[in-house]
Design a protein around this motif. Structure first.
Motif, PDB file in Angstrom:
ATOM      1  N   VAL C 224       0.819  -1.213   0.000  1.00 20.31           N
ATOM      2  CA  VAL C 224       0.000   0.000   0.000  1.00 20.31           C
ATOM      3  C   VAL C 224       0.850   1.260   0.000  1.00 20.31           C
ATOM      4  CG1 VAL C 224      -1.775   1.273   1.244  1.00 20.31           C
ATOM      5  CG2 VAL C 224      -1.878  -1.207   1.121  1.00 20.31           C
ATOM      6  N   LEU C 228       0.634   4.244  -2.659  1.00 17.94           N
ATOM      7  CA  LEU C 228       0.307   5.616  -2.304  1.00 17.94           C
ATOM      8  C   LEU C 228       1.379   6.592  -2.774  1.00 17.94           C
ATOM      9  CD1 LEU C 228      -1.182   5.139   1.290  1.00 17.94           C
ATOM     10  CD2 LEU C 228      -2.378   5.773  -0.795  1.00 17.94           C
ATOM     11  N   CYS C 236      -9.752   0.945  -3.489  1.00 19.69           N
ATOM     12  CA  CYS C 236      -9.476  -0.208  -2.642  1.00 19.69           C
ATOM     13  C   CYS C 236     -10.577  -1.239  -2.846  1.00 19.69           C
ATOM     14  CB  CYS C 236      -9.416   0.203  -1.178  1.00 19.69           C
ATOM     15  SG  CYS C 236      -9.111  -1.191  -0.075  1.00 19.69           S
ATOM     16  N   PRO C 248      -4.416   9.864  -3.096  1.00 20.82           N
ATOM     17  CA  PRO C 248      -3.554   9.644  -1.931  1.00 20.82           C
ATOM     18  C   PRO C 248      -3.528  10.846  -0.994  1.00 20.82           C
ATOM     19  CG  PRO C 248      -2.434   9.017  -3.939  1.00 20.82           C
ATOM     20  CD  PRO C 248      -3.698   9.688  -4.364  1.00 20.82           C
ATOM     21  N   VAL C 251      -6.611  10.567   1.572  1.00 19.45           N
ATOM     22  CA  VAL C 251      -6.964   9.374   2.357  1.00 19.45           C
ATOM     23  C   VAL C 251      -6.019   9.274   3.532  1.00 19.45           C
ATOM     24  CG1 VAL C 251      -7.845   8.191   0.343  1.00 19.45           C
ATOM     25  CG2 VAL C 251      -5.513   7.767   1.051  1.00 19.45           C
ATOM     26  N   ARG C 253      -4.454   7.170   6.821  1.00 23.80           N
ATOM     27  CA  ARG C 253      -4.008   5.808   7.069  1.00 23.80           C
ATOM     28  C   ARG C 253      -5.130   4.951   7.627  1.00 23.80           C
ATOM     29  NH1 ARG C 253       0.475   3.695   6.803  1.00 23.80           N
ATOM     30  NH2 ARG C 253       0.836   1.638   7.678  1.00 23.80           N
ATOM     31  N   GLN C 255      -8.328   5.307   7.220  1.00 22.09           N
ATOM     32  CA  GLN C 255      -9.334   5.017   6.194  1.00 22.09           C
ATOM     33  C   GLN C 255      -8.857   3.869   5.295  1.00 22.09           C
ATOM     34  OE1 GLN C 255      -9.410   8.846   4.564  1.00 22.09           O
ATOM     35  NE2 GLN C 255     -11.028   9.622   5.908  1.00 22.09           N
ATOM     36  N   VAL C 256      -7.594   3.930   4.951  1.00 21.55           N
ATOM     37  CA  VAL C 256      -7.064   2.871   4.078  1.00 21.55           C
ATOM     38  C   VAL C 256      -7.105   1.528   4.796  1.00 21.55           C
ATOM     39  CG1 VAL C 256      -5.020   2.004   2.920  1.00 21.55           C
ATOM     40  CG2 VAL C 256      -5.606   4.425   2.765  1.00 21.55           C
ATOM     41  N   GLU C 257      -6.689   1.536   6.044  1.00 22.44           N
ATOM     42  CA  GLU C 257      -6.706   0.282   6.796  1.00 22.44           C
ATOM     43  C   GLU C 257      -8.106  -0.270   6.879  1.00 22.44           C
ATOM     44  OE1 GLU C 257      -2.966   0.949   9.835  1.00 22.44           O
ATOM     45  OE2 GLU C 257      -4.957   0.488  10.653  1.00 22.44           O
ATOM     46  N   TYR C 260      -9.133  -1.571   3.582  1.00 20.28           N
ATOM     47  CA  TYR C 260      -8.346  -2.752   3.212  1.00 20.28           C
ATOM     48  C   TYR C 260      -8.848  -3.987   3.936  1.00 20.28           C
ATOM     49  CZ  TYR C 260      -3.914  -4.917   1.741  1.00 20.28           C
ATOM     50  OH  TYR C 260      -2.955  -5.687   1.152  1.00 20.28           O
TER      51      TYR C 260
END
Lengths: 359, 291, 298
Positions: C224, C228, C236, C248, C251, C253, C255-257, C260
């Motif tokens: 990831v 990014l 995602c 990038p 977003v 961290r 939100q990405v987690e 994901y």
């Protein structure tokens, strides 16, 4: 024939039933018996010419069942079965030359062919599909060449079959017919029993997913070898019948017992009739006989037509005639699978459920 | 000395066998197809050659390119239609279809040309003409010519496969069909080209055979297919020059066998083949193990 | 046109790391989207791999697909390349519907994929691999020579079989093979797979030169942070659904987690202001004012 399987799913205190077919096998068994009896009585009301044709058909039927066992259940496409076919003929000839009656020679033919199959299997066992096919063809050619060297059995020109002279021709034809019928019935019956046995289950497992079967401990190689030997024995017996029918054994690749045309006939019959089913070869042999009789005056045309039809079936209707019927109507004359009945379910309820589901 | 001559003859016959074999090896290497009709196609080519010469009276050597082109076109068409359909349905179907083809061709030829054998006349003088090395060794021109022809064909094939665009594409598609698609290659067309080439070599083989011995409908499988296959196996799968080596080994084995007993000629060759099959199925030149 | 208009929300456009001046290169193409995927549903046999995925890629973008193993990213890429048939949905390229087009036709039209696992031709040498890639190449700046300039180490090794090369070298060859075809859209499937992070960074370092030549990139990446770093847009995926879309820049961290791994309500974000209409195709310039709400991760 039901086997009750007591499982841990003991719902309602009734156990699951495992049967061999949806309907009562007894009926098919009686039907088969009737057919066999009718066939047996043929020589009494049918002329010798027709009986002769029937003998041919029965020979091809035996061969087809064997080829189907090899290719349809064990995945072995052999283009060299004519080796065992021819050897069977010689295994009837040689004892006959030493005074053994050809009728007993049939047993020798079957056993002899089976024995020869063992070292031959060892030669080709490790080969993959395409290689296996050609290698069996090579083996058949080698067997033929070797036998052609042996002048005591007629070398390249063949030899007449002793021991049956002096018999009334009509009686001889009848006896030949009965021998052919018995061989065919034993062959098909043998295949049926084999497939219902443990080995049959093994073969189905291999056919479905070889790797999975292997990792489950299935002895793939052993099962295949068993099939190869059994098929060789069957082809040998058929070859013996041919020797009796023709009263001579002629080697050679055009029309002789080692001709690849025999393999072509059995393979095409199986493909058209339906590979991988026991009923298929029966149907295929009927198609073959019809074609052969109608196109007889046109020499090799029947093989050409047979070949074209076989290719068409292989490409567009892989399961063959019987396979297509089986798919539609779910009929099995020779049930070799298993059916699972839920506790308390009976045949009548099952039929109703099936009808409800399909409507 | 009879033995030396026999061995030389066997060696030269190896060239003919290599011609038989290279088309089979190509098809198997590229498409994993064992074409059971391979030998019969060579016979068909031979018969076409006979027919063309009979009708148009062109010199024999001219008939070669004509037949080659015809057969190459036939190969492309057959591949795109019948063989492609069979291959996509699995190995079993492919075997059945090619076997069926073989039977149809053989019986068809028998119907139309009767079982009599035909030859491609190159003039009796040429067939028997030979030259001598020293006082003991004689080499006939025809087998020598065919051997040289075989070497030329193999060289040409090798050049094509290693240098040309489509040679590369054929190798690429054989390696990884999808990856080749992603580079823009239509693998059906590439297979078709490979088949065309294979059929072309088969054509040359058929005519050469017609010059050496006579053609008859059944020799397609009796001799050609099985000898071709034996050459491929002995020489090693996937190796073009291996088929020459295999052919030579086969030819020499047959010659030796023939010297011992004239009936043993074909048997000796098959014996070597079976030996190789048992001991080293991947052949004499291939490095990998046959899976 | 470096339109760096202040987007609502007040955040300045942040160029992705390693890329030259963020505004300039987005001029390439102009006009409508280069690649559009509508509502794609893809099955692997009985298994539903993608459930109604949509995405739009404009010329010059670096669009990254991230997500865990089995999320469907590679399936999506392979379907765009033509190696899978979608059950429903459509794919259009340069305004034309290509959903039914054979993979090789798509390649010659300009959609070229660098497949997962490299998939070089083992019996061919390095240079032959490149030559095959260029067999049906479109006209364009990329030639074998230019690939050698991009990866100078290849010049001496051009006659070697690629099977002996390291993973990173093989990956470079695979990229070169795709470049020689002069694609308009380059599909990169899991470049970092099986490679050390240092090697991965080195490989991604060639991206600017690729973009400079006018190629648009759609990539799938499990790493990831790497994604990014290079992406201009990302999506995602989780179990065949879209769980996050955006750039990038905005977003976080968390939100990405969440997207994901598919955590619950944390993935849902309020949209502070509506997404402005974008008739002139300047969307690649403007920042998204917020995130699109995530679809429920099944």
């Amino acid at each position: 024939m039901t086997e009750t399987a007591k499982t841990s799913l003991r719902s309602e205190e009734k156990s699951l039933k495992v049967t061999r077919s949806r309907r009562n096998v007894a009926w098919s068994g009686i039907g088969a018996l009737v057919v066999i009896v009718v066939l047996f009585l043929f020589p009494y009301y049918v002329g010798p010419g027709t009986t002769g044709i029937m003998v041919q058909g029965l020979i091809v039927l035996t061969l087809a069942s064997m080829w189907n066992l090899l290719a349809g259940y064990a995945g072995l496409v052999s283009v060299g079965q004519q080796a065992f076919f021819g050897l069977g003929a010689y295994f009837v000839l040689i004892p006959a030359m030493h005074g053994v009656t050809p009728w007993a020679g049939l047993f020798i033919a079957a056993i002899g062919a089976g024995v020869v199959a063992v070292p031959l299997w060892w030669l080709v066992a490790r080969l993959r599909l395409g290689y296996f096919a050609i290698a069996t063809w090579v083996l058949a050619t080698v067997v033929m060449l070797v036998i052609e060297q042996i002048s005591s059995v007629g070398g390249g020109t063949g030899m007449a079959l002793p021991g049956l002279t002096g018999m009334d021709p009509a009686v001889l034809t009848a006896y030949t017919y009965w021998a052919a019928l018995i061989v065919a019935v034993l062959a098909i019956g043998g295949v049926y029993l084999l497939l219902r046995s443990r080995i049959g289950l093994t073969l189905t497992a291999i056919r479905d997913d070889e790797r999975a079967a292997r990792s489950s401990g299935v002895r793939v190689g052993l099962a295949r070898m068993g099939v190869f030997i059994a098929a060789a024995a069957g082809c040998g017996a058929a070859g013996g019948v041919l020797a009796i029918e023709q009263l001579q054994v002629v080697p050679g690749t055009s029309g002789g017992v080692f001709s690849v045309q025999w393999t072509a006939e059995m393979a095409f019959a199986v493909i058209i009739g339906g590979i991988g089913t026991i009923e298929g070869p029966i149907l295929g042999t009927i198609v073959y006989m019809v074609l052969q009789q109608t196109l007889q005056s046109y020499n090799a045309w029947y093989l050409i037509v047979l070949g074209i039809v076989a290719i068409a079936v292989a490409l567009f209707a892989r399961r063959g005639l019987w396979g297509t019927v089986d798919e539609r109507f779910n009929i099995r004359l020779f049930p070799v699978g298993y059916h699972l009945w839920a506790p308390g379910e009976s045949r009548r309820r099952r039929r109703a459920a099936v009808q409800a589901a399909s409507s | 000395m009879a033995w030396v001559n026999a061995i030389i003859q066997g060696l030269l016959t190896g060239g003919l066998y290599a011609l038989f074999a290279c088309g089979l090896s190509l098809l198997f290497g590229v498409m994993k197809v064992v074409n059971l009709a391979h030998g019969d196609l060579a016979v068909v080519a031979g018969y076409i050659g006979v027919g063309i010469i009979a009708v148009t009276h062109v010199p024999v050597l001219w008939s070669i390119p004509i037949v080659v082109v015809l057969m190459a076109v036939l190969g492309y068409v057959l591949q795109r239609s019948l063989l492609e359909a069979a291959i996509s349905r699995g190995e079993l179907t492919t075997l059945i279809v090619t076997f069926g083809l073989s039977i149809i061709i053989e019986n068809g030829l028998q119907q139309f040309f009767t079982a009599n054998s035909r030859g491609i006349g190159v003039g009796d003088s040429f067939v028997t003409a030979s030259f001598s090395i020293g006082s003991q060794i004689t080499i006939a021109y025809l087998p020598l010519g065919i051997f040289i022809l075989a070497v030329i064909v193999l060289l040409g094939l090798q050049m094509f496969m290693s240098r040309s665009k489509y040679g590369r594409l054929i190798r690429a598609v054989a390696d990884d069909r999808e990856a080749a698609q992603m580079s823009g290659a239509d693998y059906r067309h590439v297979f078709g080209i490979a088949a065309a080439i294979a059929f072309g070599t088969v054509a040359i083989a058929g005519i050469a055979d017609g010059m050496t011995t006579t053609l008859s409908p059944t020799i397609g499988t009796d001799t050609i297919l099985l000898f071709a296959f034996a050459s491929v196996v002995i020489g090693g799968l996937g190796s073009l020059w291996g088929t020459l080596l295999g052919g030579i080994v086969l030819g020499v084995a047959q010659a030796i066998g023939g010297q011992i007993n004239s009936n043993w000629e074909p048997l000796a060759g098959y014996a070597v083949f079976l030996l190789v099959l048992v001991v080293r199925p991947q052949g004499l030149t291939s490095r990998g193990a046959q899976s | 046109m470096s339109n760096r208009a202040n987007p609502p929300g007040g955040r300045p456009p942040v160029p992705a790391e390693g890329l030259p001046d963020g505004g300039q290169r987005y001029q390439a193409g102009g006009g409508g989207p280069l690649l559009e995927v509508h509502d794609l549903v893809v099955h692997h046999g009985q298994l539903r791999a993608l459930s109604g995925i949509s995405l739009t890629v404009y010329p010059g973008e670096v669009y990254a697909l991230i997500g865990a193993n089995g999320a469907g990213k590679s399936t999506l890429l392979r379907t765009i390349a033509g190696l899978h048939h979608p059950t429903s949905g459509s794919i259009s390229y340069d305004g034309k519907d290509v959903t039914g087009l054979r993979p090789e036709k798509r390649a010659t039209a300009g959609i070229v994929m660098v497949p997962e696992g490299r998939r070089l031709f083992p019996s061919l040498t390095l240079e032959e691999n490149l030559k095959v890639g260029g067999s049906f190449a479109r006209k364009g700046p990329w030639t074998i020579e230019r690939v050698y300039q991009l990866f100078p180490w290849m010049t001496e090794r051009r006659g070697q079989k690629t099977a002996q090369m390291s993973g990173g070298e093989q990956q470079s060859v695979a990229i070169g093979r795709a470049l020689v075809a002069n694609p308009r859209v380059l599909l990169l499937d899991e470049l970092s797979l099986g490679l050390a992070p240092v090697i991965v960074q080195r490989i991604y370092a060639m991206l600017p030169q690729v973009l400079e030549s006018g190629i648009t990139v759609l990539l799938v990446e499990q790493d990831v942070s790497q994604a990014l770093r290079v992406a201009t847009h990302l999506q995602c995926l989780l179990e065949g659904h879209t769980t996050l879309e955006g750039t990038p820049a905005e977003v976080t961290r968390e939100q990405v987690e969440a997207a994901y791994f598919g955590a619950g309500p944390a993935a849902q974000v309020e949209v502070s202001s509506p997404i402005p209409p974008d008739p002139d195709g300047q969307r690649s310039n403007a920042l998204w004012p917020g995130l699109t709400p995530s679809s429920r991760a099944c």
